[in-house]
Write a protein that holds these residues in place. Structure first.
Motif, short mmCIF file in Angstrom:
data_model
loop_
_atom_site.label_atom_id
_atom_site.label_comp_id
_atom_site.label_asym_id
_atom_site.label_seq_id
_atom_site.Cartn_x
_atom_site.Cartn_y
_atom_site.Cartn_z
N PRO A 123 -6.63 -3.16 -9.30
CA PRO A 123 -7.22 -1.87 -9.66
C PRO A 123 -8.00 -1.28 -8.49
CG PRO A 123 -8.53 -3.65 -10.57
CD PRO A 123 -7.32 -4.28 -9.94
N VAL A 124 -8.12 0.04 -8.48
CA VAL A 124 -8.84 0.73 -7.42
C VAL A 124 -10.29 0.87 -7.83
CG1 VAL A 124 -9.08 2.91 -6.20
CG2 VAL A 124 -6.84 1.99 -6.67
N SER A 125 -11.18 0.59 -6.93
CA SER A 125 -12.60 0.82 -7.17
C SER A 125 -13.14 1.67 -6.03
CB SER A 125 -13.35 -0.52 -7.23
OG SER A 125 -13.31 -1.15 -5.97
N ASN A 126 -14.36 2.09 -6.15
CA ASN A 126 -14.98 2.90 -5.10
C ASN A 126 -15.73 2.06 -4.09
OD1 ASN A 126 -14.10 5.34 -6.22
ND2 ASN A 126 -15.80 5.36 -7.70
N ALA A 145 -7.30 3.00 7.00
CA ALA A 145 -8.71 2.76 6.70
C ALA A 145 -9.58 3.44 7.74
CB ALA A 145 -8.99 1.26 6.68
N GLN A 146 -10.87 3.57 7.43
CA GLN A 146 -11.78 4.20 8.37
C GLN A 146 -11.89 3.35 9.63
OE1 GLN A 146 -15.45 4.71 6.32
NE2 GLN A 146 -14.61 6.12 4.79
N PRO A 147 -12.03 3.97 10.79
CA PRO A 147 -12.07 3.19 12.05
C PRO A 147 -13.33 2.35 12.14
CG PRO A 147 -12.56 5.50 12.44
CD PRO A 147 -12.11 5.40 11.00
N TYR A 148 -13.18 1.20 12.77
CA TYR A 148 -14.31 0.31 13.02
C TYR A 148 -14.88 0.62 14.40
CZ TYR A 148 -12.92 -2.79 9.16
OH TYR A 148 -12.62 -3.33 7.95
N THR A 149 -16.13 0.23 14.61
CA THR A 149 -16.69 0.33 15.94
C THR A 149 -16.18 -0.82 16.79
OG1 THR A 149 -18.62 -0.93 15.26
CG2 THR A 149 -18.77 1.45 15.10
N VAL A 150 -16.12 -0.63 18.09
CA VAL A 150 -15.53 -1.62 18.99
C VAL A 150 -16.58 -2.59 19.50
CG1 VAL A 150 -14.29 -1.93 21.17
CG2 VAL A 150 -13.76 0.02 19.69
N TRP A 289 -10.76 -3.05 0.97
CA TRP A 289 -9.76 -2.47 1.88
C TRP A 289 -8.58 -1.90 1.10
CZ3 TRP A 289 -5.65 -5.33 5.12
CH2 TRP A 289 -5.09 -4.46 6.07
N ALA A 290 -8.11 -2.63 0.09
CA ALA A 290 -7.00 -2.14 -0.71
C ALA A 290 -7.35 -0.81 -1.37
CB ALA A 290 -6.61 -3.17 -1.78
N GLN A 292 -9.53 1.35 -0.27
CA GLN A 292 -9.64 2.33 0.80
C GLN A 292 -8.26 2.83 1.24
OE1 GLN A 292 -11.66 0.79 4.25
NE2 GLN A 292 -12.65 2.75 4.68
N VAL A 293 -7.31 1.89 1.37
CA VAL A 293 -5.95 2.27 1.75
C VAL A 293 -5.32 3.15 0.67
CG1 VAL A 293 -3.64 1.35 2.15
CG2 VAL A 293 -5.59 0.23 3.21
N TYR A 294 -5.48 2.74 -0.58
CA TYR A 294 -4.87 3.51 -1.67
C TYR A 294 -5.42 4.94 -1.73
CZ TYR A 294 -3.58 4.90 -6.39
OH TYR A 294 -3.08 5.59 -7.48
N GLN A 295 -6.75 5.06 -1.57
CA GLN A 295 -7.37 6.38 -1.61
C GLN A 295 -6.91 7.26 -0.46
OE1 GLN A 295 -11.53 5.40 -1.76
NE2 GLN A 295 -11.40 4.62 -3.87
N SER A 296 -6.54 6.64 0.68
CA SER A 296 -6.08 7.44 1.82
C SER A 296 -4.74 8.12 1.53
CB SER A 296 -5.96 6.55 3.06
OG SER A 296 -4.87 5.64 2.95
N PHE A 297 -3.96 7.57 0.59
CA PHE A 297 -2.68 8.18 0.24
C PHE A 297 -2.88 9.47 -0.56
CE2 PHE A 297 -0.83 3.62 -0.12
CZ PHE A 297 -0.93 3.46 1.26
#
Length: 299
Positions: A123-126, A145-150, A289-290, A292-297
């Protein structure tokens, strides 16, 4: 050998494991016939040579059949262990997705080393990852997903370190791809493979999920018909690869990451990895992460 039986009176309706067993059962019968044949032909035709020729032909045919069935049985077993077999793939590949009213809570992928799987789509959560993270890119596949800092650590032999860790990341991706049907990759149904590895309380954990259209499918959905032993072996192989990754970091004197997020394009073989050094909190980073990926679609 979809639809074939392990045991059947009809030889041609069995899978290769059953055919191999039947071939061994026929061995004593062939031996008895082989002993009788020369004496019978000597009585009927006045020559034992005809019976000997029959014995030779029968022995050659039996050996060839044995070798063929052994090879096909091994291939059959490897296919069952490495892929979602038969029609069991079509349903989760085409229908399963994260979220929605029908989605039920999933099991925690890292809660048990002996049975890590998801019975239903995740399931998708926030929930979103807390803190900042580090990124290490091995090829230019975009990460939804949102970029990470290096964060980087200079080493005398950074090239060797990058080569070894990149190889392990690719092996993790290949392990996840082993669950897929080749046709689903070739025709573009599976668009992306997502591999998640982390270290929590000193223990490595590993799991994966897949993008099919605009839906996500969990690894457990592709292994519903798989026996428990190969399921456990699959996740154990992923954890072992993460352990190897940590050993490489230790050998080069580099801090091991707490989390890897690998995005792999199975058709074009492009791979991108985000690396995090943040401590693992109470929230499940795999689920975060899952989501976050789903919401990006659907942004």
């Amino acid at each position: 050998m979809a639809g074939k039986k392990d045991r059947s009176f009809n030889y041609w309706s069995m899978n290769y494991k059953g055919k191999l067993r039947r071939t061994w059962v026929m061995l004593p019968i062939c031996i008895i016939v082989g002993i009788i044949a020369p004496f019978w032909t000597a009585s009927e035709y006045g020559s034992m040579m005809v019976g000997i020729v029959i014995d030779i032909v029968m022995a050659v045919v039996w050996v060839l059949q044995l070798l063929y069935n052994m090879r096909k049985a091994r291939e059959e077993e490897q296919q069952e262990l490495g892929q979602q077999s038969g029609s069991g793939q079509a349903s989760p590949m085409s229908n399963a997705q994260y979220g929605g009213a029908a989605a039920a809570p999933a099991q925690n992928a890292q809660s048990s080393q002996s049975a890590q799987s998801y019975v239903q789509p995740i399931p998708v959560s926030n929930t979103s990852p807390s803190g900042t993270s580090a990124a290490a890119q091995t090829s230019p596949v975009p990460n939804p997903a949102q970029p990470y800092t290096v964060q980087t650590t200079a080493t005398p032999d950074s090239k060797g370190f990058e080569q070894e860790t990149s190889r392990l990341q690719m092996q993790m991706a290949y392990l996840a791809v082993s669950l897929l049907d080749g046709a689903a990759v070739a025709d573009g149904r599976v668009r992306s493979v997502y591999v998640h590895a982390m270290v929590n309380k000193g223990q490595s954990a590993w799991d994966c999920f897949f993008r099919v259209g605009d839906s996500l499918v969990a690894s457990g959905d592709l292994m519903k018909s798989m026996p428990q032993e190969p399921r456990s072996r699959f996740f154990a192989s992923g954890r072992s690869l993460m352990d190897d990754y940590r050993n490489v970091c230790a050998r080069y004197g580099i801090d091991a990451p707490t989390e890897l997020r690998i995005t792999y394009d199975p058709k074009n073989h492009g791979l991108h990895t985000d690396v995090s050094y943040d401590p693992i909190g109470d929230n499940d980073p795999f689920m975060a992460w899952a989501s976050q990926v789903y919401q990006s679609f659907h942004a």
